[in-house]
Design an enzyme around this catalytic site. Structure first.
Site, mmCIF file in Angstrom:
data_model
loop_
_atom_site.group_PDB
_atom_site.id
_atom_site.type_symbol
_atom_site.label_atom_id
_atom_site.label_comp_id
_atom_site.label_asym_id
_atom_site.label_seq_id
_atom_site.Cartn_x
_atom_site.Cartn_y
_atom_site.Cartn_z
ATOM 1 N N TRP A 101 0.825 -1.220 0.000
ATOM 2 C CA TRP A 101 0.000 0.000 0.000
ATOM 3 C C TRP A 101 0.853 1.261 0.000
ATOM 4 O O TRP A 101 0.571 2.211 -0.721
ATOM 5 C CB TRP A 101 -0.954 0.002 1.192
ATOM 6 C CG TRP A 101 -1.991 -1.076 1.115
ATOM 7 C CD1 TRP A 101 -2.221 -2.070 2.028
ATOM 8 C CD2 TRP A 101 -2.947 -1.298 0.060
ATOM 9 N NE1 TRP A 101 -3.238 -2.874 1.608
ATOM 10 C CE2 TRP A 101 -3.706 -2.427 0.417
ATOM 11 C CE3 TRP A 101 -3.223 -0.651 -1.145
ATOM 12 C CZ2 TRP A 101 -4.729 -2.928 -0.392
ATOM 13 C CZ3 TRP A 101 -4.238 -1.144 -1.950
ATOM 14 C CH2 TRP A 101 -4.978 -2.264 -1.567
ATOM 15 N N ASP A 170 -1.604 6.550 6.464
ATOM 16 C CA ASP A 170 -2.732 5.721 6.033
ATOM 17 C C ASP A 170 -3.019 4.754 7.174
ATOM 18 O O ASP A 170 -2.213 3.862 7.454
ATOM 19 C CB ASP A 170 -2.327 4.973 4.755
ATOM 20 C CG ASP A 170 -3.357 3.947 4.303
ATOM 21 O OD1 ASP A 170 -4.391 3.768 4.985
ATOM 22 O OD2 ASP A 170 -3.122 3.305 3.253
ATOM 23 N N LYS A 194 -12.394 -1.475 6.372
ATOM 24 C CA LYS A 194 -11.632 -2.409 7.189
ATOM 25 C C LYS A 194 -12.235 -2.494 8.589
ATOM 26 O O LYS A 194 -12.327 -3.552 9.162
ATOM 27 C CB LYS A 194 -10.166 -1.987 7.284
ATOM 28 C CG LYS A 194 -9.503 -1.698 5.933
ATOM 29 C CD LYS A 194 -9.459 -2.921 5.034
ATOM 30 C CE LYS A 194 -9.223 -2.610 3.574
ATOM 31 N NZ LYS A 194 -7.960 -2.014 3.242
HETATM 32 C C1 LIG Z 1 -7.368 -1.682 1.907
HETATM 33 C C2 LIG Z 1 -6.284 -0.684 2.016
HETATM 34 C C3 LIG Z 1 -6.076 0.295 1.038
HETATM 35 C C4 LIG Z 1 -6.894 0.371 -0.237
HETATM 36 O O1 LIG Z 1 -8.192 0.706 0.052
HETATM 37 P P1 LIG Z 1 -9.262 0.961 -1.122
HETATM 38 O O2 LIG Z 1 -10.395 1.507 -0.333
HETATM 39 O O3 LIG Z 1 -9.533 -0.355 -1.741
HETATM 40 O O4 LIG Z 1 -8.693 1.938 -2.059
HETATM 41 C C5 LIG Z 1 -5.070 1.207 1.247
HETATM 42 N N1 LIG Z 1 -4.318 1.177 2.345
HETATM 43 C C6 LIG Z 1 -4.479 0.240 3.301
HETATM 44 C C7 LIG Z 1 -3.597 0.240 4.497
HETATM 45 C C8 LIG Z 1 -5.467 -0.716 3.160
HETATM 46 O O5 LIG Z 1 -5.638 -1.640 4.115
#
Ligand SMILES: *Cc1c(COP(=O)(O)O)cnc(C)c1O
Length: 367
Positions: A101, A170, A194
């Protein structure tokens, strides 16, 4: 009706009480005679819903008044571009690459300016979180991390020291899992699916002074992606994900009712520890992430062979345990133990692991 033990990495398990409450309000939201799905985002009823979601989140993380809260669309992935577009004022940022990511975020940022990799753990296949080897240049626009790596199952337990440089994080897969001190960051964001709600909502928490002059790359930033504009419009420059935000608000209230993020953090660590212990105490299973950097939520491990991993996943189903397969880029197994995953679910997984090991240990020894 049988609910499964769902270890999905996302979209992930949601609290049953929240789903039931939403079900109860589906046809007639609190006497309005309509579903939230049918409601104008400009109505006072909907304004109350989004205001309440924001208020609950502010309470959860003690978000100071000089931070704005945005509910955007496009997933966490769109913020990989949104962050540099809004914050790259001198055109130079630093990235800590701890997995897929943050690598994607760095690659995206490099399309818009100079994005340096300050540290990476790719050479050991992202089995730990990379840390800064030297003090960072104080001229950077920001330093970026992915604080909990969903795929590899690692987590920064301590934040990098960036001096006066803005830290951007993030926090998608640790959102509401444990406390974070918002004032340590210039910007944090999370895709909701999540741990914070359904797919289709991304929560951005950003300090006002970073955005007050509009996007850094004003010429090319899509109007929608201007954080300042979205903040001024209350996340309603256009139609937001109305139902998604409504569900996020319910989750935020559910976390508050459960004691807040401190209580969640304690509960989550004591929920995953027995699973890590089971992995460590067994000669059959092996953990992926280095122990000091293990995630609060995403437990990555494997059996002695890919074939046994596949058999593990197939057998798990018969025990009502689902979504336990590792991410396609890593393989193996992954149990994502977010807030709505019960201790009972984790216990069921641990006892299945014991059964599976007993049934296959001899076979594994003969390899
Ligand atoms: C799932 C995830 C993403 C991507 O998320 P989307 O909503 O599918 O764009 C980015 N960063 C982390 C840490 C994630 O767990």
């Amino acid at each position: 009706m049988a609910r499964v033990y769902n270890f999905s990495a996302g979209p992930a398990a949601m609290p049953e009480s929240v789903l039931r409450e939403a079900q109860g309000e589906m046809l007639d939201y609190r006497g309005t005679g309509m579903s939230v799905l049918e409601m104008s985002h400009r109505s006072k009823e909907y304004q109350a819903i989004i205001d309440d979601a924001e208020a609950a989140l502010r309470e959860l993380y003690s978000i100071p008044d000089d931070y704005r809260v945005l509910f955007l669309q496009g997933g966490a992935t769109l913020q990989f571009a949104g962050v540099p577009m809004n914050l790259m004022r001198t055109g130079h940022a630093g990235y800590l690459v701890s997995g897929g990511w943050s690598k994607k975020a760095w690659q995206e940022a490099a399309r818009y300016g100079q994005a340096d990799v300050l540290a990476s753990s790719e050479d050991t296949h992202f089995d730990h979180v990379p840390t800064l080897g030297a003090p960072v240049s104080q001229d950077l626009d920001y330093v970026y991390i992915c604080q909990n790596e969903t795929v590899f199952g690692t987590m920064y337990r301590a934040l990098p020291q960036t001096g006066s440089v803005t830290l951007v994080s993030d926090v998608s897969s640790m959102f509401l899992s444990c406390p974070i001190d918002v004032t340590r960051y210039g910007l944090v964001y999370a895709g909701a699916q999540k741990n914070g709600g359904p797919a289709g909502v991304t929560v951005v928490i950003v300090r006002d002074d970073l955005i007050q002059d509009g996007p850094a790359l004003a010429d090319i930033t899509p109007t929608y992606m201007g954080y300042k504009l979205q903040a001024d419009k209350g996340s309603m420059y256009n139609t937001p994900n109305t139902y998604g935000i409504y569900l996020c608000g319910k989750i935020f209230r559910w976390v508050l009712d459960g004691g807040g993020v401190e209580a969640m953090g304690e509960r989550n660590w004591s929920k995953v520890q027995p699973l890590y212990d089971a992995i460590d105490q067994s000669p059959f299973y092996a953990g992926y992430a280095q122990p000091q950097d293990r995630s609060i939520a995403n437990v990555t491990f494997h059996t002695p062979t890919p074939e046994l991993d596949a058999a593990f996943v197939a057998g798990a189903r018969e025990h009502g345990i689902v979504n336990i397969k590792g991410h396609r880029s890593l393989g193996g197994l992954r149990a994502s133990c977010y807030n709505a995953v019960s201790e009972e679910a984790v216990s069921a997984l641990i006892s299945y692991m014991g059964e599976f090991e007993a049934a296959h240990a001899a076979e594994a020894r003969s390899l």
